[in-house]
Design a protein around this motif. Structure first.
Motif, PDB file in Angstrom:
ATOM      1  N   SER A  57     -26.702  -2.550  54.118  1.00 49.40           N
ATOM      2  CA  SER A  57     -28.004  -1.928  53.924  1.00 49.40           C
ATOM      3  C   SER A  57     -29.090  -2.932  53.540  1.00 49.40           C
ATOM      4  O   SER A  57     -30.257  -2.566  53.426  1.00 49.40           O
ATOM      5  CB  SER A  57     -27.918  -0.851  52.837  1.00 49.40           C
ATOM      6  OG  SER A  57     -27.513  -1.416  51.597  1.00 49.40           O
ATOM      7  N   GLY A  58     -28.720  -4.202  53.345  1.00 48.67           N
ATOM      8  CA  GLY A  58     -29.697  -5.210  52.949  1.00 48.67           C
ATOM      9  C   GLY A  58     -30.614  -5.608  54.084  1.00 48.67           C
ATOM     10  O   GLY A  58     -30.339  -5.349  55.260  1.00 48.67           O
ATOM     11  N   ASP A  59     -31.717  -6.249  53.742  1.00 46.31           N
ATOM     12  CA  ASP A  59     -32.615  -6.789  54.762  1.00 46.31           C
ATOM     13  C   ASP A  59     -31.929  -7.906  55.544  1.00 46.31           C
ATOM     14  O   ASP A  59     -32.217  -8.121  56.719  1.00 46.31           O
ATOM     15  CB  ASP A  59     -33.885  -7.339  54.115  1.00 46.31           C
ATOM     16  CG  ASP A  59     -34.660  -6.279  53.355  1.00 46.31           C
ATOM     17  OD1 ASP A  59     -34.785  -5.160  53.876  1.00 46.31           O
ATOM     18  OD2 ASP A  59     -35.135  -6.577  52.243  1.00 46.31           O
ATOM     19  N   TRP A  60     -31.029  -8.609  54.856  1.00 44.75           N
ATOM     20  CA  TRP A  60     -30.306  -9.729  55.450  1.00 44.75           C
ATOM     21  C   TRP A  60     -28.808  -9.528  55.291  1.00 44.75           C
ATOM     22  O   TRP A  60     -28.362  -8.915  54.317  1.00 44.75           O
ATOM     23  CB  TRP A  60     -30.719 -11.046  54.782  1.00 44.75           C
ATOM     24  CG  TRP A  60     -32.128 -11.435  55.075  1.00 44.75           C
ATOM     25  CD1 TRP A  60     -33.251 -11.037  54.401  1.00 44.75           C
ATOM     26  CD2 TRP A  60     -32.576 -12.270  56.146  1.00 44.75           C
ATOM     27  NE1 TRP A  60     -34.370 -11.573  54.989  1.00 44.75           N
ATOM     28  CE2 TRP A  60     -33.986 -12.346  56.056  1.00 44.75           C
ATOM     29  CE3 TRP A  60     -31.932 -12.974  57.158  1.00 44.75           C
ATOM     30  CZ2 TRP A  60     -34.749 -13.090  56.947  1.00 44.75           C
ATOM     31  CZ3 TRP A  60     -32.684 -13.722  58.049  1.00 44.75           C
ATOM     32  CH2 TRP A  60     -34.079 -13.773  57.943  1.00 44.75           C
ATOM     33  N   VAL A  61     -28.054 -10.070  56.237  1.00 43.02           N
ATOM     34  CA  VAL A  61     -26.597 -10.051  56.139  1.00 43.02           C
ATOM     35  C   VAL A  61     -26.123 -11.497  56.113  1.00 43.02           C
ATOM     36  O   VAL A  61     -26.362 -12.263  57.056  1.00 43.02           O
ATOM     37  CB  VAL A  61     -25.949  -9.309  57.324  1.00 43.02           C
ATOM     38  CG1 VAL A  61     -24.430  -9.370  57.210  1.00 43.02           C
ATOM     39  CG2 VAL A  61     -26.420  -7.862  57.370  1.00 43.02           C
ATOM     40  N   ALA A  62     -25.448 -11.879  55.034  1.00 42.58           N
ATOM     41  CA  ALA A  62     -24.939 -13.236  54.870  1.00 42.58           C
ATOM     42  C   ALA A  62     -23.424 -13.224  55.051  1.00 42.58           C
ATOM     43  O   ALA A  62     -22.724 -12.435  54.410  1.00 42.58           O
ATOM     44  CB  ALA A  62     -25.303 -13.777  53.485  1.00 42.58           C
ATOM     45  N   ILE A  63     -22.940 -14.076  55.942  1.00 38.69           N
ATOM     46  CA  ILE A  63     -21.517 -14.140  56.231  1.00 38.69           C
ATOM     47  C   ILE A  63     -20.829 -15.074  55.247  1.00 38.69           C
ATOM     48  O   ILE A  63     -21.318 -16.168  54.940  1.00 38.69           O
ATOM     49  CB  ILE A  63     -21.279 -14.621  57.681  1.00 38.69           C
ATOM     50  CG1 ILE A  63     -22.007 -13.718  58.676  1.00 38.69           C
ATOM     51  CG2 ILE A  63     -19.791 -14.685  57.985  1.00 38.69           C
ATOM     52  CD1 ILE A  63     -21.597 -12.260  58.624  1.00 38.69           C
ATOM     53  N   LEU A  64     -19.668 -14.642  54.749  1.00 35.17           N
ATOM     54  CA  LEU A  64     -18.851 -15.473  53.873  1.00 35.17           C
ATOM     55  C   LEU A  64     -17.389 -15.262  54.241  1.00 35.17           C
ATOM     56  O   LEU A  64     -16.875 -14.142  54.135  1.00 35.17           O
ATOM     57  CB  LEU A  64     -19.098 -15.116  52.406  1.00 35.17           C
ATOM     58  CG  LEU A  64     -18.203 -15.805  51.361  1.00 35.17           C
ATOM     59  CD1 LEU A  64     -18.328 -17.320  51.440  1.00 35.17           C
ATOM     60  CD2 LEU A  64     -18.545 -15.304  49.948  1.00 35.17           C
TER      61      LEU A  64
END
Length: 324
Positions: free
Chosen positions: A97-104
């Motif tokens: 649901s975030g403005d950004w999606v960060a992959i980890l």
């Protein structure tokens, strides 16, 4: 009010630029807590840490659940059958649901302040994708060393040609396909971009290539913000499939968004050749490690790349003996 304070006043509040961290996890119980903790420590910009358990057979689900009870931002999704990292990430994208999606990756970690740094760069450059450099992490020594990645400026624009020129093994620097970017979720949603469900190795390269061909603005910083656990540590659960990556790149040659550009086609063919070489190197090393000399000799006769790899290793061995 000074000129600088006016600029700061016009800057959107940091809290309004929210980030979902996405972790696809399979049999990651020995190291998952480290990955999650590194995301938790990023601060208030991270509104959720989505752990997608890819039907693990160890205690991954239990570890993720325990972390969720410690911090409500940790959300756990369990897949009923093992589907691979692409499918797990796609499930996470549906939840995010975030403005950004960060992959980890579950065996990796973020350096302190990484997410805030990337969000600020993305906002300043109006980017759709933002990445940074990474360091190789060795769990045995708890030490890290920076990868050789060829952008030195605080902000480097990466277009499709630049990406393809660097996204291959045996290139002028480390394969840029290994970078772990942060993506603007609206850009992905507007173009229905998803990871290739038929890929279990090399999906990052395909996903970024697809986004760039769709017009994404990709910027990168020279900040060392990602800790990449070297495959030699034995933590990675990815099954190596370099031949599959060759086939994936060959399929890209037929993509109409790319096939009409002779420069891009040339760069992609260079990647294919490099992946074939890497595949040969990997097969040679595996056969030597297993002391399967007859299959090694047979492979050397039928595949000139494996023969070249064998010859190179013999030369290196002779040189080492002479030096000693």
């Amino acid at each position: 009010m000074t000129a600088n304070s006016h600029i700061l006043a016009q800057k959107p509040p940091f809290a309004h630029r929210t980030v979902s961290v996405l972790i696809a996890a399979y049999n990651a119980s020995p190291f998952l807590e480290r990955a999650i903790n590194s995301a938790v420590a990023q601060g208030d910009a991270v509104i959720e840490i989505i752990v997608v358990d890819d039907c693990s057979t160890d205690a991954t689900l239990e570890v993720a659940g325990a972390m969720s009870r410690k911090d409500g931002r940790v959300k756990v999704v369990h897949l009923p059958r093992n589907a691979g990292p692409s499918a797990a990430r796609n499930t996470g994208l549906e939840v995010a649901s975030g403005d950004w999606v960060a992959i980890l990756d579950a065996d990796d970690a973020y350096a302190p302040g990484r997410v805030e740094r990337l969000v600020e760069i993305a906002a300043a450059q109006d980017a759709d994708i933002v990445a940074d450099k990474f360091s190789y992490y060795d769990p045995a020594t708890d030490a890290s060393s920076p990868a050789n990645i060829g952008f030195a400026d605080d902000m480097t624009l990466i277009d499709i040609e630049t990406f393809l020129a660097h996204a291959r093994p045996f290139g002028i620097d480390t394969d840029w396909g290994l970078l772990k970017p942060m993506f603007k979720r609206k850009f992905l949603a507007d173009r229905s971009l998803r990871y290739p469900s038929n890929s279990r190795h090399g999906e990052d390269f395909l996903f970024v290539t697809d986004a760039l061909l769709e017009g994404a603005k990709y910027v990168a910083s020279n900040f060392l913000g990602y800790l990449y656990t070297h495959r030699g540590a034995g933590w990675s659960r990815t099954k190596v499939d370099y031949d599959g990556q060759v086939d994936q790149s060959k399929a890209l040659l037929l993509d109409r968004r790319l096939s009409g550009n002779s420069r891009l086609v040339c760069l992609l063919k260079e990647r294919i050749r490099a992946m074939k070489r890497l595949s040969a190197e990997y097969k040679t090393q595996a056969l030597i490690a297993e002391r399967r000399l007859l299959p090694l000799a047979t492979a050397g006769v039928t595949d000139w790349r494996i023969a070249a790899s064998i010859l190179s290793k013999v030369k290196n061995k002779v040189t080492t003996v002479r030096a000693a």
